[in-house]
Design a protein around this motif. Structure first.
Motif, PDB file in Angstrom:
ATOM      1  N   LEU A   1       0.802  -1.041   0.087  1.00 44.78           N
ATOM      2  CA  LEU A   1       0.009   0.191   0.377  1.00 44.78           C
ATOM      3  C   LEU A   1       0.582   0.688  -0.054  1.00 44.78           C
ATOM      4  CD1 LEU A   1      -2.477   1.465   0.211  1.00 44.78           C
ATOM      5  CD2 LEU A   1      -2.468   1.308   3.352  1.00 44.78           C
TER       6      LEU A   1
ATOM      7  N   GLN B   1       1.030   5.535  -0.647  1.00 42.26           N
ATOM      8  CA  GLN B   1       0.265   7.265  -0.989  1.00 42.26           C
ATOM      9  C   GLN B   1       0.166   7.367  -2.941  1.00 42.26           C
ATOM     10  OE1 GLN B   1       0.447   9.786   2.051  1.00 42.26           O
ATOM     11  NE2 GLN B   1      -0.951   9.294   2.979  1.00 42.26           N
ATOM     12  N   ALA B   2      -0.171   8.180  -3.289  1.00 43.35           N
ATOM     13  CA  ALA B   2      -0.688   8.393  -4.532  1.00 43.35           C
ATOM     14  C   ALA B   2       1.058   9.076  -4.678  1.00 43.35           C
ATOM     15  CB  ALA B   2      -1.379   9.561  -5.020  1.00 43.35           C
TER      16      ALA B   2
ATOM     17  N   LYS C   1      -0.142   6.398  -9.249  1.00 44.28           N
ATOM     18  CA  LYS C   1      -1.628   6.641  -9.617  1.00 44.28           C
ATOM     19  C   LYS C   1      -2.981   5.962  -7.953  1.00 44.28           C
ATOM     20  CE  LYS C   1      -0.615   9.351 -13.339  1.00 44.28           C
ATOM     21  NZ  LYS C   1      -0.340   9.846 -15.017  1.00 44.28           N
ATOM     22  N   PRO C   2      -3.410   6.297  -8.146  1.00 41.28           N
ATOM     23  CA  PRO C   2      -4.350   5.371  -7.528  1.00 41.28           C
ATOM     24  C   PRO C   2      -5.511   4.821  -8.992  1.00 41.28           C
ATOM     25  CG  PRO C   2      -5.049   7.174  -7.248  1.00 41.28           C
ATOM     26  CD  PRO C   2      -4.158   7.518  -7.913  1.00 41.28           C
ATOM     27  N   GLU C   3      -5.489   4.691 -10.455  1.00 42.69           N
ATOM     28  CA  GLU C   3      -5.072   4.364 -11.465  1.00 42.69           C
ATOM     29  C   GLU C   3      -4.307   2.836 -11.288  1.00 42.69           C
ATOM     30  OE1 GLU C   3      -5.768   6.782 -11.423  1.00 42.69           O
ATOM     31  OE2 GLU C   3      -4.526   7.887 -13.613  1.00 42.69           O
TER      32      GLU C   3
ATOM     33  N   THR D   1      -3.225   1.241  -9.061  1.00 47.41           N
ATOM     34  CA  THR D   1      -3.716  -0.220  -8.346  1.00 47.41           C
ATOM     35  C   THR D   1      -4.238  -1.657  -9.249  1.00 47.41           C
ATOM     36  OG1 THR D   1      -4.773   1.537  -6.649  1.00 47.41           O
ATOM     37  CG2 THR D   1      -5.252  -1.150  -6.460  1.00 47.41           C
TER      38      THR D   1
ATOM     39  N   GLN E   1      -0.134  -7.700  -5.173  1.00 46.44           N
ATOM     40  CA  GLN E   1      -0.954  -6.404  -5.034  1.00 46.44           C
ATOM     41  C   GLN E   1      -0.242  -5.214  -5.251  1.00 46.44           C
ATOM     42  OE1 GLN E   1      -4.675  -7.510  -5.240  1.00 46.44           O
ATOM     43  NE2 GLN E   1      -4.047  -4.404  -4.989  1.00 46.44           N
TER      44      GLN E   1
ATOM     45  N   THR F   1      -1.529  -1.247  -3.945  1.00 46.27           N
ATOM     46  CA  THR F   1      -2.911  -0.719  -4.126  1.00 46.27           C
ATOM     47  C   THR F   1      -2.478   0.349  -3.410  1.00 46.27           C
ATOM     48  OG1 THR F   1      -4.221  -2.307  -3.031  1.00 46.27           O
ATOM     49  CG2 THR F   1      -4.467   0.142  -2.385  1.00 46.27           C
ATOM     50  N   VAL F   2      -2.245   1.896  -4.362  1.00 44.83           N
ATOM     51  CA  VAL F   2      -2.173   2.818  -4.320  1.00 44.83           C
ATOM     52  C   VAL F   2      -3.827   4.383  -3.898  1.00 44.83           C
ATOM     53  CG1 VAL F   2      -1.441   5.021  -5.660  1.00 44.83           C
ATOM     54  CG2 VAL F   2      -1.166   2.524  -6.755  1.00 44.83           C
ATOM     55  N   SER F   3      -3.263   4.735  -2.861  1.00 46.39           N
ATOM     56  CA  SER F   3      -4.576   4.911  -1.661  1.00 46.39           C
ATOM     57  C   SER F   3      -4.110   6.771  -2.584  1.00 46.39           C
ATOM     58  CB  SER F   3      -4.279   5.356  -0.574  1.00 46.39           C
ATOM     59  OG  SER F   3      -3.285   6.149  -0.448  1.00 46.39           O
ATOM     60  N   SER F   4      -5.226   7.636  -2.920  1.00 42.48           N
ATOM     61  CA  SER F   4      -5.231   9.060  -2.765  1.00 42.48           C
ATOM     62  C   SER F   4      -5.653  10.165  -2.241  1.00 42.48           C
ATOM     63  CB  SER F   4      -6.559   9.267  -3.601  1.00 42.48           C
ATOM     64  OG  SER F   4      -7.979   9.040  -3.205  1.00 42.48           O
TER      65      SER F   4
END
Length: 123
Positions: free
Chosen positions: A11, A13-14, A87-89, A91, A118, A120-123
């Motif tokens: 995980l 962050q953006a 970027k979130p996209e 993910t 996995q 996962t990029v959070s915004s």
């Protein structure tokens, strides 16, 4: 036979970075082109990046060009995907693959696949 094991997902962050690794078993690793693909929920698996057996040629999807870098170390039987400016996209589950087909961007040209990791990029 080539067995592939991905690692390095997580995980973030953006705007952050991750480096994925794919460790291969088998003495023929250096003879295969290697690719990274990803699959987001509800979407088809898509090409991300690929590298020739020697590392002399690399290929990228337009969506990651300039942000991701693929590399390989044949002495370590490992291929990497450095991912910057995430970027979130981005993910998705990321898969590495080995193959000797001509079309590096097509998943059908790859014979061996890892289990995925996995990202996962959070915004």
């Amino acid at each position: 036979q080539v067995q592939l094991v991905e690692s390095g997902g997580g995980l973030v962050q953006a705007g952050g970075s991750l480096r994925l690794s794919c460790a291969a078993s088998g003495r023929t690793f250096s003879s295969y082109a290697m690719g990274w693909f990803r699959q987001a929920p509800g979407k088809e698996r898509e090409f991300v990046a690929a590298i020739s057996w020697s590392g002399g040629s690399t290929y990228y999807a337009d969506s990651v060009k300039g942000r991701f870098t693929i590399s390989r170390d044949n002495a370590k039987n490992t291929v990497y995907l450095q991912m910057n400016s995430l970027k979130p996209e981005d993910t998705a589950v990321y898969y590495c693959a080995a193959g000797d087909g001509l079309d590096r961007r097509s998943l059908y040209e790859y014979d061996y696949w890892g289990q995925g990791t996995q990202v996962t990029v959070s915004s």
